[in-house]
Design a protein around this motif. Structure first.
Motif, short mmCIF file in Angstrom:
data_model
loop_
_atom_site.label_atom_id
_atom_site.label_comp_id
_atom_site.label_asym_id
_atom_site.label_seq_id
_atom_site.Cartn_x
_atom_site.Cartn_y
_atom_site.Cartn_z
N SER A 41 73.26 72.72 43.88
CA SER A 41 74.52 72.72 43.15
C SER A 41 74.75 71.35 42.53
CB SER A 41 75.69 73.08 44.08
OG SER A 41 75.89 72.06 45.04
N ILE A 42 75.51 71.35 41.47
CA ILE A 42 75.84 70.11 40.79
C ILE A 42 77.32 70.14 40.40
CG2 ILE A 42 75.09 71.01 38.54
CD1 ILE A 42 74.21 68.11 37.84
N LYS A 43 78.00 69.04 40.62
CA LYS A 43 79.37 68.85 40.16
C LYS A 43 79.33 67.64 39.25
CE LYS A 43 81.65 70.71 44.24
NZ LYS A 43 82.58 70.41 45.35
N LEU A 44 79.95 67.77 38.08
CA LEU A 44 79.86 66.70 37.09
C LEU A 44 81.11 66.65 36.23
CD1 LEU A 44 79.04 68.21 34.10
CD2 LEU A 44 77.11 68.76 35.57
N LEU A 45 81.24 65.54 35.53
CA LEU A 45 82.31 65.38 34.55
C LEU A 45 81.79 65.87 33.21
CD1 LEU A 45 83.57 61.80 35.49
CD2 LEU A 45 84.59 64.00 36.13
N LYS A 46 82.60 66.63 32.51
CA LYS A 46 82.17 67.20 31.23
C LYS A 46 81.70 66.11 30.27
CE LYS A 46 83.56 70.21 27.51
NZ LYS A 46 84.57 71.10 26.95
N GLU A 47 82.43 65.00 30.24
CA GLU A 47 82.07 63.95 29.28
C GLU A 47 80.76 63.23 29.65
OE1 GLU A 47 85.28 62.40 32.07
OE2 GLU A 47 85.08 64.13 30.76
N ARG A 48 80.24 63.51 30.84
CA ARG A 48 78.96 62.90 31.25
C ARG A 48 77.92 63.96 31.55
NH1 ARG A 48 81.45 58.26 35.17
NH2 ARG A 48 82.48 57.11 33.51
N GLN A 49 78.09 65.13 31.00
CA GLN A 49 77.20 66.24 31.35
C GLN A 49 75.76 66.02 30.90
OE1 GLN A 49 78.90 69.81 29.77
NE2 GLN A 49 78.19 69.45 27.69
N ASP A 50 75.54 65.38 29.76
CA ASP A 50 74.16 65.16 29.31
C ASP A 50 73.39 64.31 30.32
OD1 ASP A 50 74.61 66.70 27.08
OD2 ASP A 50 74.93 64.99 25.74
N LYS A 51 73.97 63.19 30.74
CA LYS A 51 73.32 62.32 31.72
C LYS A 51 73.20 63.04 33.06
CE LYS A 51 71.61 58.54 33.39
NZ LYS A 51 70.27 58.08 33.03
N SER A 52 74.22 63.80 33.44
CA SER A 52 74.20 64.53 34.72
C SER A 52 73.07 65.54 34.76
CB SER A 52 75.54 65.24 34.93
OG SER A 52 76.60 64.32 34.95
N PHE A 53 72.91 66.31 33.69
CA PHE A 53 71.84 67.29 33.65
C PHE A 53 70.46 66.63 33.57
CE2 PHE A 53 75.18 70.41 32.25
CZ PHE A 53 75.12 71.18 33.41
N GLU A 54 70.40 65.45 32.97
CA GLU A 54 69.13 64.71 32.96
C GLU A 54 68.76 64.28 34.37
OE1 GLU A 54 65.64 62.66 31.94
OE2 GLU A 54 66.72 64.34 31.07
N LEU A 55 69.73 63.84 35.17
CA LEU A 55 69.46 63.47 36.56
C LEU A 55 69.02 64.69 37.37
CD1 LEU A 55 72.40 60.98 37.09
CD2 LEU A 55 69.95 60.41 37.04
N LEU A 56 69.64 65.84 37.12
CA LEU A 56 69.22 67.07 37.78
C LEU A 56 67.80 67.44 37.36
CD1 LEU A 56 69.73 69.64 39.47
CD2 LEU A 56 70.77 70.65 37.42
N ARG A 57 67.51 67.35 36.07
CA ARG A 57 66.17 67.66 35.57
C ARG A 57 65.13 66.77 36.24
NH1 ARG A 57 62.20 65.95 32.86
NH2 ARG A 57 63.18 63.99 32.31
N LEU A 58 65.42 65.49 36.34
CA LEU A 58 64.49 64.57 37.00
C LEU A 58 64.25 64.97 38.46
CD1 LEU A 58 65.60 61.06 35.68
CD2 LEU A 58 63.44 62.24 35.21
N ALA A 59 65.32 65.31 39.18
CA ALA A 59 65.19 65.69 40.58
C ALA A 59 64.30 66.92 40.75
CB ALA A 59 66.55 65.95 41.20
N LEU A 60 64.44 67.89 39.87
CA LEU A 60 63.68 69.13 39.99
C LEU A 60 62.26 69.02 39.45
CD1 LEU A 60 66.46 71.69 38.99
CD2 LEU A 60 65.62 71.15 41.30
N ASN A 61 62.06 68.23 38.40
CA ASN A 61 60.75 68.18 37.74
C ASN A 61 59.92 66.95 38.07
OD1 ASN A 61 61.10 70.63 36.30
ND2 ASN A 61 62.41 69.57 34.86
N GLU A 62 60.56 65.86 38.50
CA GLU A 62 59.82 64.63 38.75
C GLU A 62 60.29 63.93 40.03
OE1 GLU A 62 59.53 62.02 35.31
OE2 GLU A 62 60.12 63.69 34.03
N PRO A 63 60.36 64.67 41.15
CA PRO A 63 60.80 64.01 42.39
C PRO A 63 59.78 62.96 42.83
CG PRO A 63 59.94 66.18 42.88
CD PRO A 63 59.99 66.06 41.38
N LYS A 64 60.26 61.91 43.49
CA LYS A 64 59.38 60.81 43.89
C LYS A 64 58.61 61.09 45.18
CE LYS A 64 60.14 56.96 41.36
NZ LYS A 64 59.12 56.34 40.60
N PHE A 65 59.27 61.53 46.23
CA PHE A 65 58.67 61.71 47.55
C PHE A 65 57.96 60.44 48.02
CE2 PHE A 65 58.50 66.19 45.85
CZ PHE A 65 59.58 66.65 46.60
N GLU A 66 58.64 59.31 47.92
CA GLU A 66 58.07 58.04 48.36
C GLU A 66 57.94 58.02 49.88
OE1 GLU A 66 60.82 55.32 46.53
OE2 GLU A 66 59.52 55.11 44.76
#
Length: 136
Positions: A41-66
């Motif tokens: 799930s994601i909760k975000l501010l509408k005015e920051r939705q582009d950056k918020s969805f980019e962070l979600l995309r990174l988490a799902l497609n490019e996780p680090k697993f350090e």
């Protein structure tokens, strides 16, 4: 374990930088899993939705697993599992789920039965006056 690791760094961001980006952009990102499904799930501010969805995309497609984050999260997951073995609510939930699967019958609190009863055939679930649910 994976659900706990998805917000521990992604893309070019390590765990600390990723969490800072979430905080700076007022993003709440949560992942969970049980034996039936994986959920996010994601909760975000509408005015920051582009950056918020980019962070979600990174988490799902490019996780680090350090390595250090993996060790830390593994210890957290193991501690939570150990706590569940003595937590009355967790014990009751497992007992009700086992009763539902074996159709032995058991009284369960409504909160527990709400997750168990929908999986049962009709006619196997009935309410009691005391707020309990009979699984039979």
């Amino acid at each position: 374990m994976v659900s706990s690791m998805l917000d521990e760094g992604a893309g070019p961001l390590d765990s600390r930088a990723y969490h800072q980006q979430l905080e700076d952009n007022a993003v709440e990102l949560n992942f969970s899993v049980n034996h039936d499904y994986f959920q996010g799930s994601i909760k975000l501010l509408k005015e920051r939705q582009d950056k918020s969805f980019e962070l979600l995309r990174l988490a799902l497609n490019e996780p680090k697993f350090e390595q250090d984050a993996t060790v830390r999260v593994r210890e957290q997951v193991m501690a939570a599992l150990r706590r569940e073995t003595t937590d009355p609510g967790s014990i009751a939930t497992r007992a009700c789920a086992a009763a539902a699967e074996s159709a032995e019958g058991m009284l369960c609190p409504r909160s527990v039965a709400a997750t168990t009863a929908p999986k049962m055939p009709s006619g196997m679930v009935s309410s009691t006056a005391s707020g309990m649910v009979q699984l039979s």
